[in-house]
Write a protein that holds these residues in place. Structure first.
Motif, PDB file in Angstrom:
ATOM      1  N   ASP A  96     -40.864  58.699 -31.062  1.00 39.89           N
ATOM      2  CA  ASP A  96     -39.867  59.728 -31.329  1.00 39.89           C
ATOM      3  C   ASP A  96     -38.467  59.274 -30.927  1.00 39.89           C
ATOM      4  O   ASP A  96     -37.476  59.829 -31.395  1.00 39.89           O
ATOM      5  CB  ASP A  96     -40.228  61.009 -30.581  1.00 39.89           C
ATOM      6  CG  ASP A  96     -41.564  61.568 -31.037  1.00 39.89           C
ATOM      7  OD1 ASP A  96     -41.573  62.345 -32.011  1.00 39.89           O
ATOM      8  OD2 ASP A  96     -42.591  61.204 -30.444  1.00 39.89           O
ATOM      9  N   SER A 154     -50.054  64.043 -30.797  1.00 41.61           N
ATOM     10  CA  SER A 154     -48.711  64.306 -31.320  1.00 41.61           C
ATOM     11  C   SER A 154     -47.644  64.421 -30.246  1.00 41.61           C
ATOM     12  O   SER A 154     -46.502  64.771 -30.544  1.00 41.61           O
ATOM     13  CB  SER A 154     -48.719  65.593 -32.150  1.00 41.61           C
ATOM     14  OG  SER A 154     -49.138  66.698 -31.364  1.00 41.61           O
ATOM     15  N   ASP A 207     -41.621  53.418 -36.701  1.00 39.88           N
ATOM     16  CA  ASP A 207     -42.602  53.552 -37.780  1.00 39.88           C
ATOM     17  C   ASP A 207     -44.023  53.737 -37.245  1.00 39.88           C
ATOM     18  O   ASP A 207     -44.879  54.307 -37.927  1.00 39.88           O
ATOM     19  CB  ASP A 207     -42.562  52.329 -38.696  1.00 39.88           C
ATOM     20  CG  ASP A 207     -41.364  52.346 -39.638  1.00 39.88           C
ATOM     21  OD1 ASP A 207     -40.746  53.419 -39.782  1.00 39.88           O
ATOM     22  OD2 ASP A 207     -41.050  51.290 -40.220  1.00 39.88           O
ATOM     23  N   ALA A 208     -44.270  53.255 -36.023  1.00 38.95           N
ATOM     24  CA  ALA A 208     -45.600  53.418 -35.424  1.00 38.95           C
ATOM     25  C   ALA A 208     -45.812  54.824 -34.890  1.00 38.95           C
ATOM     26  O   ALA A 208     -46.936  55.187 -34.541  1.00 38.95           O
ATOM     27  CB  ALA A 208     -45.793  52.402 -34.299  1.00 38.95           C
ATOM     28  N   GLY A 209     -44.720  55.620 -34.843  1.00 40.93           N
ATOM     29  CA  GLY A 209     -44.865  56.996 -34.403  1.00 40.93           C
ATOM     30  C   GLY A 209     -44.048  57.380 -33.197  1.00 40.93           C
ATOM     31  O   GLY A 209     -44.189  58.490 -32.675  1.00 40.93           O
ATOM     32  N   LEU A 252     -49.534  53.034 -29.173  1.00 41.48           N
ATOM     33  CA  LEU A 252     -48.895  54.122 -29.916  1.00 41.48           C
ATOM     34  C   LEU A 252     -49.596  54.374 -31.249  1.00 41.48           C
ATOM     35  O   LEU A 252     -49.857  55.524 -31.619  1.00 41.48           O
ATOM     36  CB  LEU A 252     -47.422  53.791 -30.135  1.00 41.48           C
ATOM     37  CG  LEU A 252     -46.570  54.836 -30.863  1.00 41.48           C
ATOM     38  CD1 LEU A 252     -46.655  56.194 -30.164  1.00 41.48           C
ATOM     39  CD2 LEU A 252     -45.129  54.357 -30.957  1.00 41.48           C
ATOM     40  N   ARG A 253     -49.900  53.310 -31.972  1.00 43.32           N
ATOM     41  CA  ARG A 253     -50.598  53.477 -33.253  1.00 43.32           C
ATOM     42  C   ARG A 253     -51.958  54.139 -33.046  1.00 43.32           C
ATOM     43  O   ARG A 253     -52.389  54.975 -33.851  1.00 43.32           O
ATOM     44  CB  ARG A 253     -50.758  52.126 -33.938  1.00 43.32           C
ATOM     45  CG  ARG A 253     -49.447  51.523 -34.448  1.00 43.32           C
ATOM     46  CD  ARG A 253     -49.705  50.308 -35.318  1.00 43.32           C
ATOM     47  NE  ARG A 253     -48.474  49.712 -35.798  1.00 43.32           N
ATOM     48  CZ  ARG A 253     -47.963  48.563 -35.350  1.00 43.32           C
ATOM     49  NH1 ARG A 253     -48.612  47.877 -34.406  1.00 43.32           N
ATOM     50  NH2 ARG A 253     -46.827  48.098 -35.831  1.00 43.32           N
ATOM     51  N   TRP A 304     -52.811  56.241 -30.619  1.00 41.30           N
ATOM     52  CA  TRP A 304     -52.608  57.672 -30.354  1.00 41.30           C
ATOM     53  C   TRP A 304     -52.383  58.449 -31.638  1.00 41.30           C
ATOM     54  O   TRP A 304     -52.995  59.485 -31.867  1.00 41.30           O
ATOM     55  CB  TRP A 304     -51.401  57.874 -29.440  1.00 41.30           C
ATOM     56  CG  TRP A 304     -51.634  57.524 -28.013  1.00 41.30           C
ATOM     57  CD1 TRP A 304     -52.835  57.474 -27.351  1.00 41.30           C
ATOM     58  CD2 TRP A 304     -50.633  57.171 -27.053  1.00 41.30           C
ATOM     59  NE1 TRP A 304     -52.638  57.115 -26.035  1.00 41.30           N
ATOM     60  CE2 TRP A 304     -51.302  56.929 -25.828  1.00 41.30           C
ATOM     61  CE3 TRP A 304     -49.241  57.034 -27.111  1.00 41.30           C
ATOM     62  CZ2 TRP A 304     -50.610  56.565 -24.674  1.00 41.30           C
ATOM     63  CZ3 TRP A 304     -48.552  56.669 -25.963  1.00 41.30           C
ATOM     64  CH2 TRP A 304     -49.238  56.442 -24.754  1.00 41.30           C
ATOM     65  N   ARG A 305     -51.478  57.940 -32.461  1.00 42.52           N
ATOM     66  CA  ARG A 305     -51.160  58.671 -33.695  1.00 42.52           C
ATOM     67  C   ARG A 305     -52.353  58.724 -34.633  1.00 42.52           C
ATOM     68  O   ARG A 305     -52.573  59.741 -35.311  1.00 42.52           O
ATOM     69  CB  ARG A 305     -49.946  58.028 -34.385  1.00 42.52           C
ATOM     70  CG  ARG A 305     -48.636  58.078 -33.595  1.00 42.52           C
ATOM     71  CD  ARG A 305     -48.374  59.416 -32.952  1.00 42.52           C
ATOM     72  NE  ARG A 305     -47.016  59.546 -32.418  1.00 42.52           N
ATOM     73  CZ  ARG A 305     -46.707  60.270 -31.359  1.00 42.52           C
ATOM     74  NH1 ARG A 305     -47.648  60.939 -30.700  1.00 42.52           N
ATOM     75  NH2 ARG A 305     -45.453  60.345 -30.946  1.00 42.52           N
TER      76      ARG A 305
END
Length: 225
Positions: free
Chosen positions: A96, A72, A92-94, A63-64, A66-67
């Motif tokens: 949703d 998005s 916090d890692a992004g 996830l980190r 990707w962000r």
């Protein structure tokens, strides 16, 4: 609408794919973090279901990554971990949204619908554009109250266009969002689906923008007579 499921537990992965496919989605799968990271960074998905406890590369690192790369797409994380700080780390890692295992499939489907709606700027699970209504909960479509029966691919095309109403959507974008990666894609079928939808909806809502693609016109009404 096209989803990615990153889950290493075969039984759960199979259940997710079955439920999501029945709900009208095209679904790709990845069984480890490295494969999931690659697919999520290189393919256009409408939402991703991401397990945290993955082999080869853990879900938080995926996830980190990707962000950090600017991906998005809405991400729903699955976790068997009950510690509150780990859920916070995921958000916090992004992420949703998150869902703790075990979970009910109905809740996962509802959360995914909400993520996709929010990404498209829509609040209701029932999309109403002009006199066309699409219920994302039941995958039912109606025009001015008249039920319309669609095939799976016709539904995906219509759902994508309605989620992006008044935007021009290219043929290649539609192909990327209605077919799973391993499906034999034929760009000519998009024209077939569009023609069938126009016939079944009995209106001119789907407008061809020559040289660019298609647009679902929110202001078009059903043809009279």
């Amino acid at each position: 609408m096209r989803l990615l499921v990153v889950e290493d537990e075969p039984t759960l992965c199979e259940q997710l794919v079955e439920a999501l496919t029945e709900a009208g989605y095209a679904v790709d799968i990845a069984g480890d973090g490295e494969d999931g990271a690659y697919r999520g960074a290189t393919e256009p998905y409408d939402a991703i279901v991401l397990d945290l406890g993955l082999p080869r590369l853990d879900g938080l690192s995926v996830l980190r990554g990707w962000r950090a790369e600017g991906v998005s797409v809405p991400v729903l994380i699955l976790t068997a971990r009950g510690e509150w700080h780990e859920k916070v780390d995921g958000m916090d890692a992004g992420a949703d949204d998150y869902l703790a295992k075990p979970f009910r499939m109905e809740e996962l489907l509802a959360r995914l619908r909400a993520l996709i709606r929010r990404a498209s700027g829509m609040a209701s699970p029932v999309l109403e554009v002009g006199d066309v209504s699409l219920d994302t909960r039941s995958a039912r479509v109606s025009v001015a109250g008249r039920p319309v029966k669609l095939t799976g691919h016709e539904y995906r095309v219509l759902a994508y266009l309605m989620h992006h109403a008044d935007e021009v959507v290219s043929r290649s974008e539609l192909i990327e969002h209605i077919y799973a990666q391993d499906f034999d894609r034929d760009s000519n079928t998009i024209e077939v689906f569009i023609r069938r939808l126009r016939q079944k909806l009995d209106n001119d809502a789907i407008v061809t923008v020559r040289g660019f693609g298609y647009r679902f016109d929110a202001h078009t009404r059903r043809a009279s007579g």
